[in-house]
Motif scaffolding. Structure first.
Motif, PDB file in Angstrom:
ATOM      1  N   ASP A   8       0.812  -1.215   0.000  1.00  0.00           N
ATOM      2  CA  ASP A   8       0.000   0.000   0.000  1.00  0.00           C
ATOM      3  C   ASP A   8       0.849   1.272   0.000  1.00  0.00           C
ATOM      4  OD1 ASP A   8       0.972  -0.238   2.539  1.00  0.00           O
ATOM      5  OD2 ASP A   8      -0.957  -0.099   3.552  1.00  0.00           O
ATOM      6  N   TRP A   9       2.109   1.140  -0.410  1.00  0.00           N
ATOM      7  CA  TRP A   9       2.975   2.303  -0.535  1.00  0.00           C
ATOM      8  C   TRP A   9       3.434   2.399  -1.981  1.00  0.00           C
ATOM      9  CZ3 TRP A   9       4.280  -2.284   1.738  1.00  0.00           C
ATOM     10  CH2 TRP A   9       5.312  -3.011   1.155  1.00  0.00           C
ATOM     11  N   VAL A  10       3.810   3.598  -2.379  1.00  0.00           N
ATOM     12  CA  VAL A  10       4.303   3.815  -3.735  1.00  0.00           C
ATOM     13  C   VAL A  10       5.815   3.903  -3.670  1.00  0.00           C
ATOM     14  CG1 VAL A  10       4.296   5.355  -5.719  1.00  0.00           C
ATOM     15  CG2 VAL A  10       2.195   5.011  -4.403  1.00  0.00           C
ATOM     16  N   ASP A  11       6.455   3.010  -4.405  1.00  0.00           N
ATOM     17  CA  ASP A  11       7.911   2.927  -4.393  1.00  0.00           C
ATOM     18  C   ASP A  11       8.350   2.428  -5.760  1.00  0.00           C
ATOM     19  OD1 ASP A  11      10.272   0.722  -3.773  1.00  0.00           O
ATOM     20  OD2 ASP A  11      10.509   2.585  -2.660  1.00  0.00           O
ATOM     21  N   GLU A  12       9.214   3.171  -6.424  1.00  0.00           N
ATOM     22  CA  GLU A  12       9.644   2.794  -7.777  1.00  0.00           C
ATOM     23  C   GLU A  12      10.333   1.438  -7.815  1.00  0.00           C
ATOM     24  OE1 GLU A  12      11.786   5.691 -10.063  1.00  0.00           O
ATOM     25  OE2 GLU A  12      10.578   7.327  -9.251  1.00  0.00           O
ATOM     26  N   ALA A  13      11.163   1.156  -6.834  1.00  0.00           N
ATOM     27  CA  ALA A  13      11.878  -0.125  -6.811  1.00  0.00           C
ATOM     28  C   ALA A  13      10.905  -1.284  -6.644  1.00  0.00           C
ATOM     29  CB  ALA A  13      12.916  -0.133  -5.688  1.00  0.00           C
ATOM     30  N   THR A  14       9.912  -1.119  -5.774  1.00  0.00           N
ATOM     31  CA  THR A  14       8.909  -2.173  -5.578  1.00  0.00           C
ATOM     32  C   THR A  14       8.093  -2.371  -6.841  1.00  0.00           C
ATOM     33  OG1 THR A  14       8.800  -1.667  -3.223  1.00  0.00           O
ATOM     34  CG2 THR A  14       6.974  -2.919  -4.149  1.00  0.00           C
ATOM     35  N   ASP A  15       7.709  -1.276  -7.480  1.00  0.00           N
ATOM     36  CA  ASP A  15       6.944  -1.390  -8.723  1.00  0.00           C
ATOM     37  C   ASP A  15       7.756  -2.065  -9.820  1.00  0.00           C
ATOM     38  OD1 ASP A  15       4.733  -0.279  -7.544  1.00  0.00           O
ATOM     39  OD2 ASP A  15       4.886   1.655  -8.570  1.00  0.00           O
ATOM     40  N   ARG A  16       9.064  -1.763  -9.895  1.00  0.00           N
ATOM     41  CA  ARG A  16       9.913  -2.450 -10.877  1.00  0.00           C
ATOM     42  C   ARG A  16       9.964  -3.946 -10.590  1.00  0.00           C
ATOM     43  NH1 ARG A  16      13.237   2.048 -10.219  1.00  0.00           N
ATOM     44  NH2 ARG A  16      14.582   0.906  -8.788  1.00  0.00           N
ATOM     45  N   ARG A  17      10.096  -4.293  -9.319  1.00  0.00           N
ATOM     46  CA  ARG A  17      10.129  -5.713  -8.926  1.00  0.00           C
ATOM     47  C   ARG A  17       8.824  -6.400  -9.295  1.00  0.00           C
ATOM     48  NH1 ARG A  17      11.934 -10.372  -7.754  1.00  0.00           N
ATOM     49  NH2 ARG A  17      11.402 -11.424  -5.823  1.00  0.00           N
ATOM     50  N   ILE A  18       7.708  -5.754  -8.990  1.00  0.00           N
ATOM     51  CA  ILE A  18       6.393  -6.339  -9.289  1.00  0.00           C
ATOM     52  C   ILE A  18       6.209  -6.471 -10.795  1.00  0.00           C
ATOM     53  CG2 ILE A  18       3.900  -5.960  -9.177  1.00  0.00           C
ATOM     54  CD1 ILE A  18       4.386  -4.725  -6.369  1.00  0.00           C
ATOM     55  N   ASN A  19       6.580  -5.449 -11.562  1.00  0.00           N
ATOM     56  CA  ASN A  19       6.459  -5.539 -13.017  1.00  0.00           C
ATOM     57  C   ASN A  19       7.322  -6.665 -13.574  1.00  0.00           C
ATOM     58  OD1 ASN A  19       4.515  -3.568 -13.790  1.00  0.00           O
ATOM     59  ND2 ASN A  19       6.000  -1.955 -13.356  1.00  0.00           N
ATOM     60  N   GLY A  20       8.505  -6.857 -12.994  1.00  0.00           N
ATOM     61  CA  GLY A  20       9.344  -7.977 -13.409  1.00  0.00           C
ATOM     62  C   GLY A  20       8.685  -9.320 -13.119  1.00  0.00           C
TER      63      GLY A  20
END
Length: 97
Positions: A14-26
């Motif tokens: 529930d937080w916005v984080d570019e690194a987490t989003d990159r991991r999830i997209n991967g």
């Protein structure tokens, strides 16, 4: 295939984080490749079973990133399945999956 927002909701991120989003997209990409290897090109991405299976795969991979921890049986099975899929695809026998 689930969207980034659907995966974030599933994982409870529930937080916005570019690194987490990159991991999830991967991980979404890995799940998509797994579906192609498992079900074939043109698999029914809008089927709710495919979406749920994709979320389960993504969740397992997201939750098991500790390199020291013992790999669960489900992760080991998934790794074995993915490895087998890749090996079969690399055989180059002209069979399209």
């Amino acid at each position: 295939m689930p969207t980034l927002v659907e995966v974030r909701d599933y994982l409870g991120v529930d937080w916005v984080d570019e690194a987490t989003d990159r991991r999830i997209n991967g991980l979404i990409s890995v799940a998509d490749s797994f579906m192609v290897g498992s079900l074939g090109v043109g698999y029914p991405g809008d089927d709710p079973r495919v979406k749920e299976l994709s979320l389960i795969i993504i969740g397992q991979l997201y939750d098991n990133t500790d390199p020291i921890a013992k790999v669960s049986n489900s992760i080991q099975k998934m790794v074995d399945d993915m490895s087998l899929q890749i090996r079969l695809e690399m055989r180059g026998d002209g069979i399209e999956v």
